[in-house]
Scaffold this active site. Structure first.
Site, PDB file in Angstrom:
ATOM      1  CG  PHE A  80       0.409   1.201   5.712  1.00 17.00           C
ATOM      2  CD1 PHE A  80       1.333   0.620   6.562  1.00 17.00           C
ATOM      3  CD2 PHE A  80       0.518   0.970   4.353  1.00 17.00           C
ATOM      4  CE1 PHE A  80       2.355  -0.186   6.071  1.00 17.00           C
ATOM      5  CE2 PHE A  80       1.538   0.173   3.845  1.00 17.00           C
ATOM      6  CZ  PHE A  80       2.455  -0.403   4.705  1.00 17.00           C
ATOM      7  CE  LYS A 173      -1.305  -4.446   2.716  1.00 16.70           C
ATOM      8  NZ  LYS A 173      -1.095  -5.152   4.004  1.00 16.70           N
ATOM      9  N   GLY A 201       2.097  -6.642   2.982  1.00 14.87           N
ATOM     10  CA  GLY A 201       2.631  -7.519   4.016  1.00 14.87           C
ATOM     11  C   GLY A 201       1.861  -7.348   5.310  1.00 14.87           C
ATOM     12  CB  ALA A 205      -0.169   1.798  10.978  1.00 18.16           C
ATOM     13  CE  LYS A 256      -4.546  -7.539   4.047  1.00 17.81           C
ATOM     14  NZ  LYS A 256      -4.872  -6.513   5.058  1.00 17.81           N
ATOM     15  CG  ASP A 309      -1.334  -8.629   4.821  1.00 18.79           C
ATOM     16  OD1 ASP A 309      -1.569  -8.199   5.965  1.00 18.79           O
ATOM     17  OD2 ASP A 309      -1.547  -7.966   3.800  1.00 18.79           O
ATOM     18  CB  SER A 319      -7.346  -6.281  11.331  1.00 12.54           C
ATOM     19  OG  SER A 319      -8.097  -6.442  10.152  1.00 12.54           O
ATOM     20  NE  ARG A 320      -8.584   0.411   7.547  1.00 16.30           N
ATOM     21  CZ  ARG A 320      -7.322   0.573   7.199  1.00 16.30           C
ATOM     22  NH1 ARG A 320      -6.466   1.059   8.081  1.00 16.30           N
ATOM     23  NH2 ARG A 320      -6.886   0.262   6.000  1.00 16.30           N
ATOM     24  CD  GLU A 346      -9.564  -0.299   0.284  1.00 20.79           C
ATOM     25  OE1 GLU A 346     -10.448  -0.666  -0.518  1.00 20.79           O
ATOM     26  OE2 GLU A 346      -9.051   0.835   0.265  1.00 20.79           O
TER      27      GLU A 346
END
Length: 437
Positions: A80, A173, A201, A205, A256, A309, A319-320, A346
């Site tokens: 990102f 985040k 948001g 990436a 999220k 998001d 998405s990780r 995260e």
């Protein structure tokens, strides 16, 4: 009778008064920024407030007229941070991407690619690279920090001696381990005099690098900073919206990740669309409930940094956190899943933090508690899911209908039905016993 000349004169006076009020408001904004910028606890030379105010006013005017005048530093060479730095460079800003490893910097400068995090995507020729932290942040206008949450405080401590009026924008985040501090809290702790904002948001990436239409939110108490970030990053394929709800925007970006892990686990069990929709909407309810408790505006969670998001993170294999959840759902341990991912997710830390905070302060967060039970208490996922389906009654939309009333009413109905069924069973058993005698 009022003449036409008198009317025009009145309009002129009204217009002049409006312009004066606008100027006073702008000067007040700038004075507030300058006051914070000059209250340095780091032993730096104090700046002349009037001179700085004049310089800031001039710089802001130039930024609006010519955003390429902006000097930006992006700290962190992950996916990102790299994508945002590339976007700013492509917009013509004087942009430097800082990466800790000297060898990595040399490779990126030579190939104009980030082989580890964005392989195959060519970066803008105007993007500069550095492993020298002081050189990267000195004499810049805005420093964007895109390092993992675990390294955020350390990074601020490292740049503190080189801060001389730059603004800070967090792209990270999450929450700090063991403190529940959001990135804005850490900024206020380590650099209390600095003007800052946070950005969040639905920003995958790779999609940004592919020029797929995307958008983000910059939240700050400073209107000039919001405008500057919009000038730096806004493009034909990337829109930047503004907000003054720093807490809400930041919590949306952090919370999220919890529900992305839940959705990844659900996908591993091949659940249906009904289940996915339920997880997403009840996750949004938990986010807004927690956010309001923390002082955020509930409407913020209906925007890009909230539901936007949440949807992107919960429905994309890019998405990780989704990938971590999917690996957990397939039987991997949390340690093995994190190791295989090879990047920071995260949401793993956020689950622990929010579980503890919600438990302590009595915030209703059933999905979060369920994930904590599966990941950290070794509970069976199916059993936890079944218990989750049976637990409690809530009104559908947060803040529309009182939960206490709806819960009490539905619980009373269920208890009455259960009691009637139990009495009927007892009566049947007594009759059977009498018939047997």
């Amino acid at each position: 009778m009022t003449s036409a000349n008198d009317k025009n004169k009145d309009k002129s006076i009204d217009s002049s008064q409006a312009e004066n009020k606008a100027a006073e408001k702008q000067n007040s904004l700038l004075s507030g920024i300058i006051e914070r910028a000059t209250k340095s606890g780091l032993g730096r030379k104090k700046l002349n407030p009037s001179a700085v105010e004049s310089a800031v006013a001039k710089n802001m005017a130039e930024i609006h007229n010519n955003p390429t005048k902006l000097r930006l530093a992006f700290l962190g060479g992950g996916s990102f941070g790299t994508a945002m730095a590339n976007l700013a460079a492509r917009n013509g800003c004087d942009t430097t991407l800082w990466v800790r490893n000297k060898r990595t910097v040399k490779a990126m400068a030579k190939t104009q690619t980030n082989k580890k995090y964005l392989p195959g995507y060519k970066l803008d020729d105007r993007l500069k690279y550095s492993h020298d932290l002081q050189a990267a942040v000195k004499d810049t206008d805005i420093i964007f920090i895109a390092v993992p949450g675990l390294a955020f405080r350390e990074t601020l401590k490292s740049i503190a001696p080189f801060i001389s009026g730059q603004s800070i924008v967090s792209l990270t985040k999450g929450m700090e381990k063991d403190t529940f501090a959001l990135m804005s809290d850490i900024i206020k702790d380590e650099l209390p005099e600095v003007n800052f904002g946070v950005m969040s948001g639905p920003n995958l990436a790779i999609e940004i690098m592919k020029n797929m239409p995307s958008a983000t939110v910059i939240a700050s108490d400073s209107e000039p900073l919001r405008h500057a970030v919009q000038a730096a990053l806004h493009s034909a394929f990337f829109r930047v919206f503004a907000s003054d709800d720093v807490r809400g925007v930041e919590l949306g970006g952090a919370l999220k990740n919890i529900y992305a892990i839940a959705m990844g686990m659900a996908a591993a069990y091949e659940v249906g669309e009904n289940t996915k929709a339920m997880i997403l909407t009840r996750g949004l309810a938990e986010m807004s409930r927690f956010g309001v408790h923390a002082g955020a505006n509930p409407l913020t969670f209906l925007g890009l940094s909230g539901v936007g998001d949440l949807y992107a993170t919960c429905s994309s294999e890019l998405s990780r956190n989704y990938r971590i959840g999917n690996m957990l759902g397939r039987g991997m341990t949390i340690d093995a899943a994190v190791k295989k991912l090879g990047q920071t997710a995260e949401g793993v830390n956020t689950i622990q933090q929010v579980h503890e905070k919600a438990t302590k302060e009595g915030i209703y967060m059933p999905i979060t508690h369920a994930l904590h039970a599966v990941i950290y208490e070794d509970k069976a996922a199916l059993g936890v899911a079944l218990h989750l389906m049976e637990a409690g009654f809530r009104s559908d939309v947060e803040f529309v209908m009182e939960h206490d009333h709806s819960n009490a009413s539905l619980t009373a109905q269920m208890q009455t039905a259960s009691s009637n069924a139990k009495n009927a069973k007892n009566a049947k058993n007594k009759k059977a016993d009498g018939d047997n005698k």
